[in-house]
Design an enzyme around this catalytic site. Sequence first.
Site, PDB file in Angstrom:
ATOM      1  N   ARG A  34      12.925  -9.569  -3.724  1.00 34.16           N
ATOM      2  CA  ARG A  34      12.483 -10.238  -5.064  1.00 34.16           C
ATOM      3  C   ARG A  34      11.633 -11.530  -4.558  1.00 34.16           C
ATOM      4  O   ARG A  34      12.109 -12.501  -3.828  1.00 34.16           O
ATOM      5  CB  ARG A  34      13.394 -10.508  -6.141  1.00 34.16           C
ATOM      6  CG  ARG A  34      14.203  -9.469  -6.518  1.00 34.16           C
ATOM      7  CD  ARG A  34      15.070  -9.670  -7.461  1.00 34.16           C
ATOM      8  NE  ARG A  34      16.109  -8.683  -7.928  1.00 34.16           N
ATOM      9  CZ  ARG A  34      15.698  -7.733  -9.179  1.00 34.16           C
ATOM     10  NH1 ARG A  34      14.579  -8.204  -9.775  1.00 34.16           N
ATOM     11  NH2 ARG A  34      16.455  -6.817  -9.493  1.00 34.16           N
TER      12      ARG A  34
ATOM     13  N   HIS B 201       7.906 -15.972  -5.850  1.00 33.99           N
ATOM     14  CA  HIS B 201       7.519 -16.053  -7.148  1.00 33.99           C
ATOM     15  C   HIS B 201       7.673 -17.545  -7.465  1.00 33.99           C
ATOM     16  O   HIS B 201       8.607 -18.340  -6.735  1.00 33.99           O
ATOM     17  CB  HIS B 201       8.455 -15.597  -8.120  1.00 33.99           C
ATOM     18  CG  HIS B 201       8.539 -14.123  -8.064  1.00 33.99           C
ATOM     19  ND1 HIS B 201       9.609 -13.333  -8.068  1.00 33.99           N
ATOM     20  CD2 HIS B 201       7.690 -13.081  -7.575  1.00 33.99           C
ATOM     21  CE1 HIS B 201       9.349 -12.124  -7.811  1.00 33.99           C
ATOM     22  NE2 HIS B 201       8.380 -11.956  -7.594  1.00 33.99           N
TER      23      HIS B 201
ATOM     24  N   LYS C 186      14.938 -24.464  -9.496  1.00 33.32           N
ATOM     25  CA  LYS C 186      15.750 -23.414  -9.279  1.00 33.32           C
ATOM     26  C   LYS C 186      17.055 -24.014  -8.543  1.00 33.32           C
ATOM     27  O   LYS C 186      17.060 -24.588  -7.433  1.00 33.32           O
ATOM     28  CB  LYS C 186      15.503 -22.060  -8.863  1.00 33.32           C
ATOM     29  CG  LYS C 186      14.344 -21.547  -9.530  1.00 33.32           C
ATOM     30  CD  LYS C 186      13.626 -20.281  -9.075  1.00 33.32           C
ATOM     31  CE  LYS C 186      12.665 -19.765  -9.708  1.00 33.32           C
ATOM     32  NZ  LYS C 186      12.068 -18.429  -9.179  1.00 33.32           N
TER      33      LYS C 186
ATOM     34  N   TYR D 227      20.247 -17.785 -10.987  1.00 34.20           N
ATOM     35  CA  TYR D 227      19.569 -18.743 -10.947  1.00 34.20           C
ATOM     36  C   TYR D 227      19.465 -19.726 -11.975  1.00 34.20           C
ATOM     37  O   TYR D 227      19.958 -19.169 -13.148  1.00 34.20           O
ATOM     38  CB  TYR D 227      17.929 -18.198 -11.245  1.00 34.20           C
ATOM     39  CG  TYR D 227      17.523 -16.921 -10.583  1.00 34.20           C
ATOM     40  CD1 TYR D 227      16.344 -16.792  -9.807  1.00 34.20           C
ATOM     41  CD2 TYR D 227      18.071 -15.586 -10.911  1.00 34.20           C
ATOM     42  CE1 TYR D 227      16.066 -15.524  -9.205  1.00 34.20           C
ATOM     43  CE2 TYR D 227      17.762 -14.711 -10.290  1.00 34.20           C
ATOM     44  CZ  TYR D 227      16.547 -14.550  -9.410  1.00 34.20           C
ATOM     45  OH  TYR D 227      16.142 -13.378  -8.835  1.00 34.20           O
TER      46      TYR D 227
ATOM     47  N   ASP E  74       5.080  -7.285  -7.079  1.00 29.97           N
ATOM     48  CA  ASP E  74       5.370  -7.750  -5.966  1.00 29.97           C
ATOM     49  C   ASP E  74       4.524  -6.982  -4.660  1.00 29.97           C
ATOM     50  O   ASP E  74       3.930  -7.768  -3.716  1.00 29.97           O
ATOM     51  CB  ASP E  74       6.615  -8.067  -5.245  1.00 29.97           C
ATOM     52  CG  ASP E  74       7.454  -8.959  -6.166  1.00 29.97           C
ATOM     53  OD1 ASP E  74       6.712  -9.917  -6.842  1.00 29.97           O
ATOM     54  OD2 ASP E  74       8.609  -9.086  -5.986  1.00 29.97           O
TER      55      ASP E  74
END
Length: 181
Positions: A59, A62, A72, A132, A170
Amino acid sequence: MKIKETPLKDCYIIEPTIFEDERGYFFEKFNEKRFEEFTGLNGHFVQDNISKSSYGVLRGLHLQKGEHAQAKLVSCLEGKVLDVAVDLRKDSPTFGKWFSLELTAENKLQLYVPRGFGHGFSVLSETAIFSYKCDNFYNKESEVSVFWNDEDLKIDWQLPATDVILSEKDKISPSFKEGNF
């Protein structure tokens, strides 16, 4: 709780002090006052997210930009991930540099990823549950990304490329050079 600097400006590792006995364990996951005293950064979070992924899922990378930028605080609640932070702040002395850290349910480490950083992780265990904490609310129009396998960044995700599982979004992320951050 120990707060440690990383090679990237404003990016920190948080290592909890764990108290264990025959009943199990206890630790303080985060202390806003201690974090702000050590870093000088705001540690106030407004949104918590959890994801579950299987081996090979990657992932990232971003980030939220502009007024919706997010810092975060990330951790792995189950399994093992390689967490990656990339400094995308053009005025930063560590712009374009990245840092990775293995986060596991066992080591209970956390990584503070400041605003202006790209963030991603790869799942190294059979499954992983990832947490997160964000200091700003998600805004879809403010999200940008950088291609996970960018030739300039050369991030080692600790996965064979043939095992990497990406979202459709992605798969088409721009390169670091093309990035609009």
